[in-house]
Each structure stands twice: as C-alpha cells, then as structure tokens.
Write an enzyme that holds these catalytic residues in place. Sequence first.
Site, PDB file in Angstrom:
ATOM      1  N   SER A  15       0.825  -1.213   0.000  1.00  0.00           N
ATOM      2  CA  SER A  15       0.000   0.000   0.000  1.00  0.00           C
ATOM      3  C   SER A  15       0.861   1.266   0.000  1.00  0.00           C
ATOM      4  O   SER A  15       0.484   2.277  -0.604  1.00  0.00           O
ATOM      5  CB  SER A  15      -0.994   0.003   1.172  1.00  0.00           C
ATOM      6  OG  SER A  15      -0.342   0.207   2.399  1.00  0.00           O
ATOM      7  N   LEU A  96      18.892  -6.133   5.837  1.00  0.00           N
ATOM      8  CA  LEU A  96      19.942  -5.873   4.846  1.00  0.00           C
ATOM      9  C   LEU A  96      21.299  -5.771   5.531  1.00  0.00           C
ATOM     10  O   LEU A  96      21.412  -5.202   6.622  1.00  0.00           O
ATOM     11  CB  LEU A  96      19.624  -4.570   4.093  1.00  0.00           C
ATOM     12  CG  LEU A  96      18.336  -4.614   3.271  1.00  0.00           C
ATOM     13  CD1 LEU A  96      17.962  -3.216   2.797  1.00  0.00           C
ATOM     14  CD2 LEU A  96      18.459  -5.576   2.101  1.00  0.00           C
ATOM     15  N   HIS A 112       8.727   3.253   8.709  1.00  0.00           N
ATOM     16  CA  HIS A 112       8.533   2.452   9.914  1.00  0.00           C
ATOM     17  C   HIS A 112       7.275   2.933  10.629  1.00  0.00           C
ATOM     18  O   HIS A 112       7.101   4.142  10.824  1.00  0.00           O
ATOM     19  CB  HIS A 112       9.754   2.590  10.839  1.00  0.00           C
ATOM     20  CG  HIS A 112       9.643   1.730  12.055  1.00  0.00           C
ATOM     21  ND1 HIS A 112       9.787   0.357  12.012  1.00  0.00           N
ATOM     22  CD2 HIS A 112       9.360   2.033  13.341  1.00  0.00           C
ATOM     23  CE1 HIS A 112       9.608  -0.131  13.229  1.00  0.00           C
ATOM     24  NE2 HIS A 112       9.348   0.863  14.047  1.00  0.00           N
ATOM     25  N   ASP A 146      22.266  -0.053  11.171  1.00  0.00           N
ATOM     26  CA  ASP A 146      21.419  -0.424  12.317  1.00  0.00           C
ATOM     27  C   ASP A 146      19.953  -0.367  11.917  1.00  0.00           C
ATOM     28  O   ASP A 146      19.509   0.646  11.350  1.00  0.00           O
ATOM     29  CB  ASP A 146      21.640   0.550  13.478  1.00  0.00           C
ATOM     30  CG  ASP A 146      22.845   0.166  14.299  1.00  0.00           C
ATOM     31  OD1 ASP A 146      23.371  -0.948  14.089  1.00  0.00           O
ATOM     32  OD2 ASP A 146      23.263   0.996  15.131  1.00  0.00           O
ATOM     33  N   GLU A 177       1.213   7.090   6.939  1.00  0.00           N
ATOM     34  CA  GLU A 177       2.334   6.560   6.151  1.00  0.00           C
ATOM     35  C   GLU A 177       2.185   6.957   4.686  1.00  0.00           C
ATOM     36  O   GLU A 177       3.154   7.353   4.029  1.00  0.00           O
ATOM     37  CB  GLU A 177       2.387   5.025   6.256  1.00  0.00           C
ATOM     38  CG  GLU A 177       2.723   4.507   7.632  1.00  0.00           C
ATOM     39  CD  GLU A 177       2.874   2.989   7.652  1.00  0.00           C
ATOM     40  OE1 GLU A 177       3.451   2.435   6.710  1.00  0.00           O
ATOM     41  OE2 GLU A 177       2.409   2.364   8.616  1.00  0.00           O
TER      42      GLU A 177
HETATM   43  C1  GRF Z   1       3.833  -0.666   6.749  1.00  0.00           C
HETATM   44  O1  GRF Z   1       3.167  -0.518   7.956  1.00  0.00           O
HETATM   45  C2  GRF Z   1       5.247  -0.185   6.867  1.00  0.00           C
HETATM   46  O2  GRF Z   1       5.388   0.887   7.731  1.00  0.00           O
HETATM   47  C3  GRF Z   1       5.941  -1.388   7.429  1.00  0.00           C
HETATM   48  O3  GRF Z   1       5.343  -2.480   6.787  1.00  0.00           O
HETATM   49  C4  GRF Z   1       4.030  -2.135   6.386  1.00  0.00           C
HETATM   50  C5  GRF Z   1       3.943  -2.364   4.905  1.00  0.00           C
HETATM   51  O4  GRF Z   1       2.650  -2.146   4.421  1.00  0.00           O
HETATM   52  N1  GRF Z   1       7.363  -1.266   7.261  1.00  0.00           N
HETATM   53  P1  GRF Z   1       2.405  -2.001   2.871  1.00  0.00           P
HETATM   54  O5  GRF Z   1       2.945  -3.283   2.210  1.00  0.00           O
HETATM   55  O6  GRF Z   1       3.102  -0.783   2.368  1.00  0.00           O
HETATM   56  O7  GRF Z   1       0.917  -1.913   2.709  1.00  0.00           O
END
Ligand code: GRF
Length: 195
Positions: A15, A96, A112, A146, A177
Amino acid sequence: MSRKRVAVLISGRGSNMTALIAAAKQPDYPAEISLVVSNRPDAGGLSVAQGEGIATEVVDHKPFGKDRAAFEDAIQAVLERHRIDIVCLAGFMRVLTAGFVDRWHGRMLNIHPALLPAFKGLDTHRRALEAGVKEHGATVHLVVPDMDSGPIVVQRSVAVRPGDTEAELAARVLAVEHQIYPEALKMLAEGRFTP
Ligand code: GRF
C-alpha cells in the site's frame, strides 16, 4: 532536472508502494517509480504495479539460504540493470547487510510504523497500546546499517484514542504513512534533505 529513477522494494500488499506510484503521477513530482522488486513471488503489490505498467522483478530470498550477500548481489544487479537512483523500502521484510546499505548510503529510504526512536522492530502498534502512549505515528528515515535507525526525513504523529484496537490504530497510522512517504521521497529526490 531529470526525474530520479526509484525502485520500491516490497514483500507484501504494497500500500505504501501504491501511494508512491500515485504521487509520482503528478507531472511536477521529482521522481518516477521505475521498478518494483519483491522477495516474495506472491506479494500482492506485484500485480498492482504491473497494472500500473511498472516493471517488476522477483528476487526470491529462499534459494540463497543464509547467504544474504548473494541475495543482495542479485538485488543489486536488478537495480543496476534498471539504472535506479533511489531505493524505497516499503514493507520489505528482509534484514539488509551493512555492505548493501553502504552501497546505497544517502539514497535509500525506509518507512517504519512508529515514532522512531520509539518502538523499533515488529508489532509496533500492539507495543504502543501496551505502553499506553498517547501519541503514535510513522517515520520515514534514511537507511543505515542499524535497523530502524538513521536520519529522520519526515515523521508524523496520530493520537491514540481510548479503547483503540490494534487494527484501528494501525489503520490510522497507515493513512499517515501514505502521506509522509511521498513527501519524504520528494525531499530526497530534490536534494532538499541533507542529514
Ligand atoms: C507498513 O506498515 C510499513 O510501515 C511497514 O510495513 C508495512 C507495509 O505495508 N514497514 P504495505 O505493504 O506498504 O501496505
């Protein structure tokens, strides 16, 4: 100025990838999504990308076993073949190595689902609810060796509401996000972010 060529690395539904693709359709956006790479052949995001006419590649980690460097070399070869400038990790569920991260120093972003440096790692929404925080959110940061560290490019908070379930909180954070990842990529692509 030519638009930066971006690869989005996914493992699942994608997404955030979809949000980046949508943003990059704007004519004045400084980056184009040139490639989507998944380590899982069944990642839902692959068909979304294909439907948008974007090149996709699967680099399955399983045949590489514990040899992370060989897996990453395969990814690197794909990125070079597509002349990628910037890498966006978007739900890419492989750790990674420092070797790969250093190759993309200053040119690789991750999203994140927490207000870093709080709640690094997995299950961020459950842990935020357990901790009783009143504010939670999401962070886009440059990737350093890290995990879930590195200079923060954009961070945005959401309120935690009384009685929130993990799913309700996750949905509120996910909406944020989808706003901040395109913003952060724009800043990096325009050279406006210098840590
Ligand atoms: C998201 O919550 C992102 O922050 C985390 O993994 C999830 C991925 O969701 N790292 P999507 O595949 O982008 O819908």
